[in-house]
Design a protein around this motif. Structure first.
Motif, mmCIF file in Angstrom:
data_model
loop_
_atom_site.group_PDB
_atom_site.id
_atom_site.type_symbol
_atom_site.label_atom_id
_atom_site.label_comp_id
_atom_site.label_asym_id
_atom_site.label_seq_id
_atom_site.Cartn_x
_atom_site.Cartn_y
_atom_site.Cartn_z
ATOM 1 N N GLN A 1 102.266 2.193 40.396
ATOM 2 C CA GLN A 1 103.806 2.193 40.785
ATOM 3 C C GLN A 1 104.767 2.194 38.976
ATOM 4 O O GLN A 1 105.902 2.459 38.393
ATOM 5 C CB GLN A 1 104.308 1.109 41.493
ATOM 6 C CG GLN A 1 104.247 2.351 42.833
ATOM 7 C CD GLN A 1 104.475 1.469 44.425
ATOM 8 O OE1 GLN A 1 103.765 0.165 44.404
ATOM 9 N NE2 GLN A 1 104.364 1.949 44.699
ATOM 10 N N LYS A 2 103.881 0.792 38.654
ATOM 11 C CA LYS A 2 104.889 0.035 37.216
ATOM 12 C C LYS A 2 104.719 0.995 36.134
ATOM 13 O O LYS A 2 105.833 1.255 35.729
ATOM 14 C CB LYS A 2 103.834 -0.797 37.252
ATOM 15 C CG LYS A 2 104.576 -2.686 37.762
ATOM 16 C CD LYS A 2 104.223 -3.923 37.194
ATOM 17 C CE LYS A 2 104.061 -5.134 37.921
ATOM 18 N NZ LYS A 2 103.283 -5.647 38.065
ATOM 19 N N ASP B 1 112.912 1.315 39.841
ATOM 20 C CA ASP B 1 112.812 -0.232 39.601
ATOM 21 C C ASP B 1 111.782 -0.004 38.465
ATOM 22 O O ASP B 1 110.867 0.026 38.409
ATOM 23 C CB ASP B 1 111.904 -0.559 41.037
ATOM 24 C CG ASP B 1 113.049 -0.840 42.276
ATOM 25 O OD1 ASP B 1 114.397 -1.968 41.586
ATOM 26 O OD2 ASP B 1 112.935 -1.023 43.742
ATOM 27 N N ARG C 1 118.246 1.927 35.948
ATOM 28 C CA ARG C 1 117.979 1.214 37.438
ATOM 29 C C ARG C 1 119.168 1.460 38.624
ATOM 30 O O ARG C 1 119.734 1.815 39.135
ATOM 31 C CB ARG C 1 118.197 0.222 36.801
ATOM 32 C CG ARG C 1 117.503 -1.160 36.645
ATOM 33 C CD ARG C 1 117.281 -2.643 36.386
ATOM 34 N NE ARG C 1 116.330 -2.731 35.513
ATOM 35 C CZ ARG C 1 115.849 -3.730 34.466
ATOM 36 N NH1 ARG C 1 117.957 -3.464 33.997
ATOM 37 N NH2 ARG C 1 115.599 -4.002 34.255
ATOM 38 N N GLU D 1 108.358 -3.408 39.624
ATOM 39 C CA GLU D 1 107.913 -3.986 40.846
ATOM 40 C C GLU D 1 106.686 -2.738 42.060
ATOM 41 O O GLU D 1 106.890 -1.824 40.190
ATOM 42 C CB GLU D 1 109.956 -2.777 41.698
ATOM 43 C CG GLU D 1 110.313 -3.960 41.239
ATOM 44 C CD GLU D 1 110.866 -4.963 42.361
ATOM 45 O OE1 GLU D 1 110.926 -4.787 43.536
ATOM 46 O OE2 GLU D 1 111.428 -5.997 42.335
ATOM 47 N N GLY D 2 106.129 -3.050 42.706
ATOM 48 C CA GLY D 2 104.856 -2.288 43.052
ATOM 49 C C GLY D 2 104.112 -2.548 42.008
ATOM 50 O O GLY D 2 103.685 -3.475 40.933
#
Lengths: 280, 265
Positions: free
Chosen positions: B196-197, B188, B183, B191-192
């Motif tokens: 993306q996760k 992130d 982080r 998120e997304g």
């Protein structure tokens, strides 16, 4: 001369045949009963490799090792390991048991010690390292120094002749480090243990009877802490730290104050400082 | 995240259930799940329900914990119950719309399944709440021992189990640390969109795997240095004690089975 407890004769070791450099080259070394030997040297100088050859975790390519007159071979390996206890660097990664007492008992279980005997020895070992109050705690609830003390308890419960500290204090904070060294020192006094400590910590090395300096798989210097530490500049060139009095000495010398060249402990330095004023 | 999960947690205590031998608890829990399928009317379910409540009462653990244990599974249970209610046929029909029928049998089956689920969860929660994971591992090793005859590696399995249990908190800590470190580098988590996760997990997963390999190597060396040569010729520090109350549990379960056979229709 006493008969050595551990004898290394011309040890040479390479991690893989492709490597051009030897991890250990032609190391010969005698360690006598009751000694505290410190092995110092920069990273990759072969200190840990040397320690692992002693109890047969690594078999040397050339040369022979004798522990109590017995040659270390595939056959005698496990007997040798009974005589030599090792404490490693990372306190988390060598904690086998799920609780403190389980971890101390692990080595005893391996040797097939009967349970009644085991209970006493676990209790005894935990008392020696002052961890009795933590017997049923899990490793996740202990500090680094406490975990290392449990590791030491696990080793001394086996009643070895030799204990090897393979950078056992390098991941600890100064307080934890102090605790661990103090614990070892006391146990050594009580039971005439032989200690081989591999370290970057200069204070730990200062406890030794004999200091060995390693570089690129060879032992390049050997002597008492006093003789080794008095070579202040050389040590720094080897990538090692020098004790605080030596740093002070160097700083004073730079400012034109003549300090005796012999190694001074902190007390020795204080003594010299306050008496030197009287001479002027 | 793990703090909310009641399943697999242990609450220290000193009660009748806590002090039972883990072997008797483990076997009893499995046996309980087995005999719950003997129930086929409300009276038999009532017997089982009363028995479970009595066991919970003996453990001196608040009923709240057990209800919390059911919560994460409530949707699964309701889904199954609703399917049963809508698609079971027989008996008096209360409601009919297309292929959906709500009938007497459907409602009854739904209720049975609901009770069955809840009782099974209560009982397994009771087992894990009152037994430290380590004792469970010991019990499993003991119970697997007869399988040695067919060359089943009982010692190895139980060693792996206890090492795994011992490293759970260590690895959780490390996961947390790596997550925070990543982080700090701008990753992130959570998120997304799904893709993306999943991609964000990679910088967490790979370091975790690599460090686990290193850990395994260190641990293996440390174990060998302490004389570990496999399961043969080892003695054991932990011993399990079979007490009078464990025999009592066995007898109680035998009586319960007899009662069930008697009251079921």
């Amino acid at each position: 001369m006493e008969t050595p407890l551990i004898e290394l004769k011309n040890i040479t070791f390479k991690y893989s045949s492709e490597e051009t450099k030897n991890a250990l080259s032609n190391v010969s070394l005698n360690i006598y009963p009751g000694e505290w030997v410190a092995l110092i040297g920069h990273n990759g100088s072969g200190k840990s490799t040397l320690a692992k050859t002693i109890n047969g975790l690594i078999m040397p390519n050339e040369g022979e090792i004798f522990v109590k007159g017995e040659k270390v071979t595939e056959k005698t390996l496990w007997d040798v390991r009974k005589m030599i206890g090792m404490v490693f660097q990372n306190p988390d990664n060598q904690f086998v048991g799920s609780t403190v007492e389980d971890d101390v008992a692990f080595g005893l279980e391996n040797q097939g010690v009967p349970r009644e005997d085991m209970v006493n020895r676990v209790k005894d070992a935990l008392e020696k390292v002052r961890m009795s109050d933590f017997a049923v705690k899990e490793p996740a609830r202990l500090s680094g120094g406490q975990k290392q003390r449990v590791a030491i308890a696990g080793v001394i419960a086996l009643r070895p002749d030799v204990i090897i500290l393979d950078e056992a204090t390098s991941m600890l904070d100064p307080q934890g480090r102090q605790e661990v060294i103090e614990t070892i020192r006391k146990i050594k006094e009580d039971s005439n243990l032989t200690v081989i400590s591999i370290t970057h910590d200069i204070d730990e090395a200062a406890h030794a009877n004999r200091v060995l300096v390693m570089r690129e798989g060879e032992i390049i210097q050997e002597g008492t802490p006093a003789t080794i530490f008095s070579r202040g500049e050389e040590l720094i060139e080897l990538g090692l730290d020098v004790p605080f009095p030596e740093k002070l000495k160097a700083a004073l010398n730079e400012r034109g104050i003549d300090v005796p060249a012999t190694y001074l402990t902190e007390e020795g330095m204080v003594d010299w400082l306050w008496t030197s004023g009287l001479n002027k | 995240m793990m703090n909310k999960l009641i399943l697999g947690r242990y609450i220290p205590g000193d009660s009748f259930v806590h002090n039972l031998d883990p072997r008797s608890k483990l076997v009893a829990s499995f046996y309980f799940i087995g005999i719950i399928f003997l129930c086929n009317n409300f009276l038999s379910f009532g017997v089982m329900f009363a028995f479970t409540l009595f066991a919970i009462f003996l453990s001196k653990i608040s009923l709240k914990f057990f209800i919390k244990g059911v919560k994460p599974l409530i949707w699964l249970i309701l889904f199954t119950v609703i399917l049963q209610v809508l698609f079971s046929q027989g008996g008096e029909v209360y409601f009919k719309w297309g292929i959906f029928t709500i009938s007497e049998f459907g409602v009854q089956n739904g209720a049975y399944i609901f009770i069955r689920f809840v009782l099974i969860i209560f009982m397994s929660t009771l087992l894990t709440l009152t037994t430290p994971p380590l004792s469970l591992a010991d019990a499993i090793e003991y119970l697997l021992r007869p399988l040695k005859v067919v060359k089943f590696p009982a010692h190895e399995i139980s060693l792996m189990l206890s090492i795994a249990l011992r490293f759970v908190p260590t690895l959780m800590d490390e996961t947390e640390k790596i997550m925070n470190a990543q982080r700090a580098r701008g990753v992130d988590f959570g998120e997304g969109n799904l893709m993306q996760k999943m991609k964000a997990i990679v910088p967490l997963l790979i370091p975790l795997f690599v460090s686990s390999f290193n850990r395994a190597e260190d641990l293996a060396i440390a174990m060998e240095a302490r004389g570990y040569q496999g399961g043969d010729g080892r003695t054991k520090y932990r011993v399990l004690h079979w007490q009078g109350k464990d025999t009592m549990v066995v007898i109680t379960f035998a009586l319960l089975t007899a009662l069930l056979v008697f009251v079921r229709s």
